[in-house]
Scaffold this motif. Structure first.
Motif, PDB file in Angstrom:
ATOM      1  N   SER A   1       0.850  -1.192   0.000  1.00 18.53           N
ATOM      2  CA  SER A   1       0.000   0.000   0.000  1.00 18.53           C
ATOM      3  C   SER A   1       0.883   1.237   0.000  1.00 18.53           C
ATOM      4  O   SER A   1       2.057   1.175   0.362  1.00 18.53           O
TER       5      SER A   1
ATOM      6  N   TYR B   1      -2.886   5.528  -4.447  1.00 15.66           N
ATOM      7  CA  TYR B   1      -2.391   5.936  -3.134  1.00 15.66           C
ATOM      8  C   TYR B   1      -3.409   6.822  -2.443  1.00 15.66           C
ATOM      9  O   TYR B   1      -4.261   7.447  -3.082  1.00 15.66           O
ATOM     10  N   ALA B   2      -3.292   6.858  -1.139  1.00 18.82           N
ATOM     11  CA  ALA B   2      -4.117   7.729  -0.311  1.00 18.82           C
ATOM     12  C   ALA B   2      -3.253   8.905   0.147  1.00 18.82           C
ATOM     13  O   ALA B   2      -2.034   8.795   0.228  1.00 18.82           O
ATOM     14  N   ILE B   3      -3.907  10.003   0.428  1.00 16.92           N
ATOM     15  CA  ILE B   3      -3.209  11.176   0.965  1.00 16.92           C
ATOM     16  C   ILE B   3      -3.274  11.112   2.486  1.00 16.92           C
ATOM     17  O   ILE B   3      -4.345  10.949   3.070  1.00 16.92           O
ATOM     18  N   CYS B   4      -2.122  11.229   3.113  1.00 21.51           N
ATOM     19  CA  CYS B   4      -2.096  11.310   4.578  1.00 21.51           C
ATOM     20  C   CYS B   4      -1.857  12.770   4.956  1.00 21.51           C
ATOM     21  O   CYS B   4      -1.159  13.490   4.250  1.00 21.51           O
TER      22      CYS B   4
ATOM     23  N   ARG C   1       3.398  13.923  -3.789  1.00 20.28           N
ATOM     24  CA  ARG C   1       2.500  13.227  -4.720  1.00 20.28           C
ATOM     25  C   ARG C   1       3.217  12.885  -6.017  1.00 20.28           C
ATOM     26  O   ARG C   1       3.068  11.785  -6.545  1.00 20.28           O
TER      27      ARG C   1
ATOM     28  N   SER D   1      -3.623   0.443   9.695  1.00 25.47           N
ATOM     29  CA  SER D   1      -2.988  -0.237   8.567  1.00 25.47           C
ATOM     30  C   SER D   1      -3.092  -1.751   8.687  1.00 25.47           C
ATOM     31  O   SER D   1      -3.027  -2.308   9.773  1.00 25.47           O
TER      32      SER D   1
ATOM     33  N   MET E   1       0.918   5.616   0.675  1.00 19.85           N
ATOM     34  CA  MET E   1       0.352   6.890   1.111  1.00 19.85           C
ATOM     35  C   MET E   1       1.358   7.980   0.773  1.00 19.85           C
ATOM     36  O   MET E   1       2.562   7.750   0.764  1.00 19.85           O
TER      37      MET E   1
END
Length: 190
Positions: free
Chosen positions: A50, A72-75, A60, A135, A52
């Motif tokens: 995974s 991807y996810a934004i943290c 990014r 997670s 982030m």
């Protein structure tokens, strides 16, 4: 078992010029994009389950270039606000009494017009703990800023070292195993 791959974003123009960038928005420069490409092709990174990224454009862009087919996810892990020092080099700030006072704290005091370094470190660590709690097992890559990585490792890494001992260059990384509330550093790619 959970592993975290803490990766510092690629180089920006401000990094090349040794400026205090902090939370200022900057894209990767040509050298930065090349550095990410070299890291991707190096074979140094373990497989990742995974991904982030910090919210900054440079994070990014690094995530997208490094793992181009991985969503991807934004943290919410932003870099420090350098306040009055933002965009300037150490040479630009020579003779500035506020800057000299901050240097006398070992760069750990409050930044005039910017962040409290201790509050910044606390925000980084709180965000990391939240990510660790939600997670799934596997390896998660976090593409973030050098200050974020240094804060997280200073608090959680074994063996214990101080903040500046965990300095990481652009496109550098730490592979860590999360175990009993601690990060066991398994590999450094510096």
């Amino acid at each position: 078992m959970m592993h975290f791959l803490l990766i510092r974003h690629g180089k920006t123009q401000g990094n090349q010029e040794r400026r205090y960038i902090g939370d200022r928005e900057e894209p990767l420069c040509d050298e930065g994009r090349q550095g990410v490409h070299l890291l991707r092709e190096s074979g140094d990174l373990p497989p990742v389950d995974s991904l982030m990224s910090g919210p900054a454009l440079r994070c990014r862009q690094t995530a997208e270039l490094l793992l181009p087919n991985m969503p991807y996810a934004i943290c919410p892990m932003a870099e420090i606000d350098f306040g009055w020092f933002k965009g300037k080099t150490a040479d630009d700030l020579l003779g500035d009494k506020a800057y000299e006072a901050w240097l006398e704290t070992g760069c750990q005091g409050d930044i005039p017009g910017g962040d409290s370094v201790s509050a910044f470190k606390e925000r980084c660590c709180d965000t990391f703990l939240h990510i660790a709690e939600i997670s799934d097992p596997g390896t998660m890559a976090l593409v973030i800023h050098g200050g974020n990585i240094m804060s997280i490792l200073e608090r959680f890494a074994l063996p214990r070292r101080n903040f500046y001992d965990y300095h990481v260059p652009n496109c550098g990384f730490f592979l860590c195993r999360w175990e009993n509330g601690a990060l066991i550093v398994e590999r450094e790619g510096l």
